[in-house]
Design an enzyme around this catalytic site. Sequence first.
Site, PDB file in Angstrom:
ATOM      1  N   ARG A  87      16.874   0.181   4.968  1.00  0.00           N
ATOM      2  CA  ARG A  87      17.348  -0.386   6.232  1.00  0.00           C
ATOM      3  C   ARG A  87      18.455   0.417   6.895  1.00  0.00           C
ATOM      4  O   ARG A  87      18.561   0.442   8.119  1.00  0.00           O
ATOM      5  CB  ARG A  87      17.769  -1.838   5.997  1.00  0.00           C
ATOM      6  CG  ARG A  87      16.556  -2.749   5.850  1.00  0.00           C
ATOM      7  CD  ARG A  87      16.865  -4.024   5.135  1.00  0.00           C
ATOM      8  NE  ARG A  87      17.207  -3.764   3.738  1.00  0.00           N
ATOM      9  CZ  ARG A  87      17.573  -4.702   2.884  1.00  0.00           C
ATOM     10  NH1 ARG A  87      17.674  -5.948   3.281  1.00  0.00           N
ATOM     11  NH2 ARG A  87      17.835  -4.393   1.632  1.00  0.00           N
TER      12      ARG A  87
ATOM     13  N   TYR B  45       1.092  -4.758  -4.242  1.00  0.00           N
ATOM     14  CA  TYR B  45      -0.157  -4.340  -3.593  1.00  0.00           C
ATOM     15  C   TYR B  45      -1.188  -3.920  -4.641  1.00  0.00           C
ATOM     16  O   TYR B  45      -0.997  -4.125  -5.837  1.00  0.00           O
ATOM     17  CB  TYR B  45       0.134  -3.275  -2.538  1.00  0.00           C
ATOM     18  CG  TYR B  45       1.033  -3.848  -1.462  1.00  0.00           C
ATOM     19  CD1 TYR B  45       0.580  -4.908  -0.667  1.00  0.00           C
ATOM     20  CD2 TYR B  45       2.340  -3.419  -1.294  1.00  0.00           C
ATOM     21  CE1 TYR B  45       1.404  -5.504   0.279  1.00  0.00           C
ATOM     22  CE2 TYR B  45       3.174  -4.003  -0.349  1.00  0.00           C
ATOM     23  CZ  TYR B  45       2.690  -5.046   0.438  1.00  0.00           C
ATOM     24  OH  TYR B  45       3.509  -5.639   1.356  1.00  0.00           O
TER      25      TYR B  45
ATOM     26  N   GLN C 117       2.947   7.531   2.910  1.00  0.00           N
ATOM     27  CA  GLN C 117       2.750   6.558   1.833  1.00  0.00           C
ATOM     28  C   GLN C 117       1.376   5.911   1.973  1.00  0.00           C
ATOM     29  O   GLN C 117       1.079   5.268   2.987  1.00  0.00           O
ATOM     30  CB  GLN C 117       3.830   5.474   1.846  1.00  0.00           C
ATOM     31  CG  GLN C 117       3.729   4.636   0.557  1.00  0.00           C
ATOM     32  CD  GLN C 117       4.581   3.399   0.542  1.00  0.00           C
ATOM     33  OE1 GLN C 117       4.532   2.601   1.466  1.00  0.00           O
ATOM     34  NE2 GLN C 117       5.355   3.222  -0.516  1.00  0.00           N
TER      35      GLN C 117
END
Length: 358
Positions: free
Chosen positions: A311, A179, A98
């Site tokens: 997670r 971002y 990524q």
Amino acid sequence: MSSVWDPITVGRISLPHRFAMSPMTRSRAADDGTPGDLAAEYYSQRAALGLLITEGTQPSADGQGYLSTPGIYTDRHVEGWRRITQAVHGRGGRLFVQLMHVGRMGHPDNPPHHRLPVAPSAIASGETLHTRNGPQPTPTPRMLTADEIRATIADYRHAAARSIEAGADGVEIHGANGYLIQQFFSPNANTRTDAYGASMVNRARFGLEVAAAIAAEIGPDRTGIRLSPGSRLGGIVEGDDHEALYLHVVEELARLDLAYLHIAHGGNDALLKRIRAAWPRTLLVNRINRPLEAAMADIEAGLADIAPVGRWALANPDFIERFRRGAALNPPDASTFYSAGARGYTDYPRLADSRPAI
Ligand SMILES: Cc1cc2nc3c(=O)[nH]c(=O)nc-3n(C[C@H](O)[C@H](O)[C@H](O)COP(=O)(O)O)c2cc1C
């Protein structure tokens, strides 16, 4: 009806099922951004997840905002990542790096160069960031010039080439979670008046040019992109035209023939359905805070082709086996998400480890 256990081909790779590992920053790289051998162990432990999307990785020195995040632009970075891709491939997994440029979500205390973060406009996020010297507000960033925007796109392109050189199966462009790319999308972070600001089409331009440059460099079938429509992470407030912006972005990305689109999905199902209809290829949907019993729902409903998990994968190297068997999952320990070393990284037990000895 598709099942989560159906195989699928994504660009050049074949995957055994419809789960994947969602990208997760783990902050364990060396100061120069080189990922270590522990990262090779961490990712290869999770190879059964099929497609592993790595932690956000800076395409350039200015792309770094957090402490100890990896890069993929120097020879040392490439060597570090090569050990990871070899370990993952050795266990049958696939890996997309990524590419994350944080834009204004940085602080000069964190990267080795100590420069101010750069962004579409000189507007601070209003957020607090963990730095070498404790939590601090993110500063007002420096506005990128038009030349610097071109150079930043070239940095992404270079980082994509280096990812492939390191043995990665592809790259995922991080266009989500507040971002740099989402900062360009959002009028509260982008007040430019040139070709990269003001109108919706102009605000979409930077992300689309990054995608086109990377697709030209490594092939669209090795290029994915992540978007998070409506996300307010990083102090982002999208405009009233955000649905039109995302549909425009998705339509333009579809023309590029990218391997996949990955939506970090926080709730607007109506928009998700419109994106699904507008996107002709593989769609990944990571539904944030999805309950375990709904893990397969989007695949079975035809709303997604792949369901990346965050997670659960972080805390369960054998998530796939546990899920198949209906076994209990290890709970993630948030205190070690971004800490150092093996604890909370490579030491989560597998089912076999917790079986009593006979
Ligand atoms: C420790 C941690 C680090 C993360 N880092 C990233 C990242 O680098 N890039 C990204 O796109 N998302 C990142 N995310 C978001 C996850 O990819 C995912 O969207 C989120 O955890 C919700 O999915 P989940 O409920 O399955 O965990 C991170 C999440 C966690 C928990």
